[in-house]
Design a protein around this motif. Structure first.
Motif, short mmCIF file in Angstrom:
data_model
loop_
_atom_site.label_atom_id
_atom_site.label_comp_id
_atom_site.label_asym_id
_atom_site.label_seq_id
_atom_site.Cartn_x
_atom_site.Cartn_y
_atom_site.Cartn_z
N THR A 108 0.86 -1.18 0.00
CA THR A 108 0.00 0.00 0.00
C THR A 108 0.90 1.23 0.00
O THR A 108 2.03 1.19 0.48
CB THR A 108 -0.93 0.05 1.23
OG1 THR A 108 -0.13 0.03 2.43
CG2 THR A 108 -1.87 -1.15 1.23
N ALA A 109 0.37 2.31 -0.53
CA ALA A 109 1.15 3.55 -0.60
C ALA A 109 1.29 4.16 0.78
O ALA A 109 0.33 4.23 1.55
CB ALA A 109 0.47 4.53 -1.55
N PRO A 111 0.98 7.00 3.18
CA PRO A 111 0.05 8.15 3.04
C PRO A 111 0.70 9.45 2.57
O PRO A 111 0.14 10.12 1.69
CB PRO A 111 -0.57 8.27 4.44
CG PRO A 111 -0.52 6.86 4.97
CD PRO A 111 0.77 6.29 4.46
N ALA A 114 1.19 9.09 -1.13
CA ALA A 114 -0.08 9.13 -1.86
C ALA A 114 -0.56 10.58 -2.02
O ALA A 114 -1.04 10.97 -3.10
CB ALA A 114 -1.13 8.29 -1.14
N ARG A 115 -0.37 11.38 -0.97
CA ARG A 115 -0.75 12.79 -1.06
C ARG A 115 0.15 13.53 -2.05
O ARG A 115 -0.31 14.39 -2.81
CB ARG A 115 -0.69 13.45 0.32
CG ARG A 115 -1.77 12.97 1.28
CD ARG A 115 -1.87 13.87 2.50
NE ARG A 115 -0.66 13.82 3.31
CZ ARG A 115 -0.45 12.94 4.30
NH1 ARG A 115 -1.37 12.05 4.58
NH2 ARG A 115 0.67 12.98 5.00
N VAL A 117 1.59 12.28 -4.70
CA VAL A 117 1.17 11.91 -6.05
C VAL A 117 0.00 12.79 -6.48
O VAL A 117 -0.04 13.30 -7.62
CB VAL A 117 0.80 10.42 -6.11
CG1 VAL A 117 0.11 10.09 -7.43
CG2 VAL A 117 2.05 9.55 -5.95
N ALA A 136 -0.45 3.96 -6.06
CA ALA A 136 -1.19 5.23 -6.02
C ALA A 136 -1.00 5.93 -7.36
O ALA A 136 0.01 5.71 -8.05
CB ALA A 136 -0.70 6.13 -4.88
N TRP A 137 -1.97 6.75 -7.72
CA TRP A 137 -1.91 7.44 -9.01
C TRP A 137 -2.76 8.70 -8.92
O TRP A 137 -3.66 8.82 -8.08
CB TRP A 137 -2.42 6.54 -10.13
CG TRP A 137 -3.84 6.05 -9.91
CD1 TRP A 137 -5.00 6.65 -10.31
CD2 TRP A 137 -4.23 4.87 -9.18
NE1 TRP A 137 -6.08 5.93 -9.92
CE2 TRP A 137 -5.64 4.82 -9.21
CE3 TRP A 137 -3.54 3.87 -8.51
CZ2 TRP A 137 -6.37 3.81 -8.58
CZ3 TRP A 137 -4.26 2.85 -7.90
CH2 TRP A 137 -5.66 2.83 -7.95
N ASN A 138 -2.47 9.66 -9.79
CA ASN A 138 -3.34 10.83 -9.85
C ASN A 138 -4.24 10.75 -11.09
O ASN A 138 -4.11 9.83 -11.91
CB ASN A 138 -2.55 12.13 -9.78
CG ASN A 138 -1.56 12.32 -10.91
OD1 ASN A 138 -1.64 11.66 -11.95
ND2 ASN A 138 -0.61 13.23 -10.73
N GLN A 254 9.28 1.91 -2.48
CA GLN A 254 8.30 2.61 -3.30
C GLN A 254 9.02 3.55 -4.26
O GLN A 254 10.02 4.18 -3.91
CB GLN A 254 7.31 3.36 -2.40
CG GLN A 254 6.62 2.41 -1.43
CD GLN A 254 5.46 3.04 -0.69
OE1 GLN A 254 4.79 3.94 -1.18
NE2 GLN A 254 5.20 2.55 0.52
#
Length: 279
Positions: A108-109, A111, A114-115, A117, A136-138, A254
């Motif tokens: 999992t990314a 956090p 992830a923000r 990204v 994670a992706w935008n 990551q």
């Protein structure tokens, strides 16, 4: 003290001594009869007991007498000395050993990443692990490539998409180069994570693909931190993008992948794409 080079044996000895001397015996619940001491920290015999090695072994390590502890012994010493993660990694490096949990995989990314990204918009960006799993992706990268959220989690893998996804298979103008470079990266990851059974299983699945099997057999090894890809988007047309791969210090399994347009023509192509209504 200054030095131009590092002597791993001498530094290992000094590092073990300083970590031992910084420990508070009371934190280990040692009997009071053992607390009358002339030197700070734990005694060598106490570290030896905690690490399940002989006192003589600790003495020889601290005297830099040429020992090279195994990965198991280094792990036991790290636990006995209550080393922080960075200190533990440093100890393994001095001993020229590889941590046993080096293959602990990010599934999992983190956090903050992830923000990050999301905050990189409008630059297309995504986060992957060493297996090429997309964590994670935008919105921009999803519009450019594929709606990752609509895929089963097991198929959110960049190599699987390139090999198997009907749209992505024809997406790259120089498809064989992209696949070849991806396989060369995957082989490097496979060698660096020999105990990662899930990665081994993923590669076994991929070898059923004739193209993958042919390129895998060539044994190319290369990790690209940057490069350029020419993409043929079915709606917007051809777009040329440079990419950069960054590894965060705090989450080294990551990888942050960021795409940037390098020409005005490609910028116009992306602008048209992002202006289209979502499918």
């Amino acid at each position: 003290m200054t030095t131009s080079t590092v002597d791993p044996t001498q530094e290992l000895a000094a590092f073990l001594r300083t970590r031992r001397e910084r420990l508070d015996p009371e934190d280990f619940g040692l009997p009071s009869r053992r607390r009358s001491r002339r030197t700070p920290g734990l005694r060598r015999e106490e570290v030896a007991e905690l690490a399940a090695v002989s006192v003589d072994y600790i003495v020889r390590l601290e005297q830099a007498r040429g020992l090279r502890p195994s990965a198991d012994v280094v792990e036991a010493l790290a636990r006995a000395l209550r080393l922080a993660p960075d200190e533990r990694a440093y100890l393994f490096g001095l001993a020229r050993q590889r941590p046993r949990n080096a293959d602990k995989l990010a599934t999992t990314a983190a956090p903050p990443l992830a923000r990050l990204v999301a905050d990189l918009s409008p630059l297309p960006a995504m986060l992957m692990n060493h297996r090429y799993d997309i964590l994670a992706w935008n919105d921009e990268i999803a519009r450019l490539l594929v709606d990752f959220g609509a895929l089963p989690p097991s198929r959110r893998n960049a190599m699987w998409l390139c090999l198997k996804h009907p749209e992505i298979r024809e997406f790259y103008a120089d498809r064989e180069r992209v696949v070849r470079e991806g396989i060369a990266h995957l082989r490097a990851a496979w060698a660096a994570h020999p105990d990662d059974q899930a990665l081994t299983g993923l590669i076994a699945e991929f070898t059923a693909d004739e193209e993958f099997a042919r390129l895998w057999a060539e044994r190319d090894v290369k990790v690209n931190g940057r490069g350029r890809k020419v993409m043929r988007h079915p709606e917007a047309g051809v777009v040329e993008l440079d990419y950069e791969v960054l590894t965060p210090l705090e989450d080294q399994d990551q990888r942050l992948v960021i795409y940037r347009v390098m020409t005005e023509e490609s910028r116009s192509t992306l602008d048209r794409l992002f202006a289209l209504p979502r499918r």
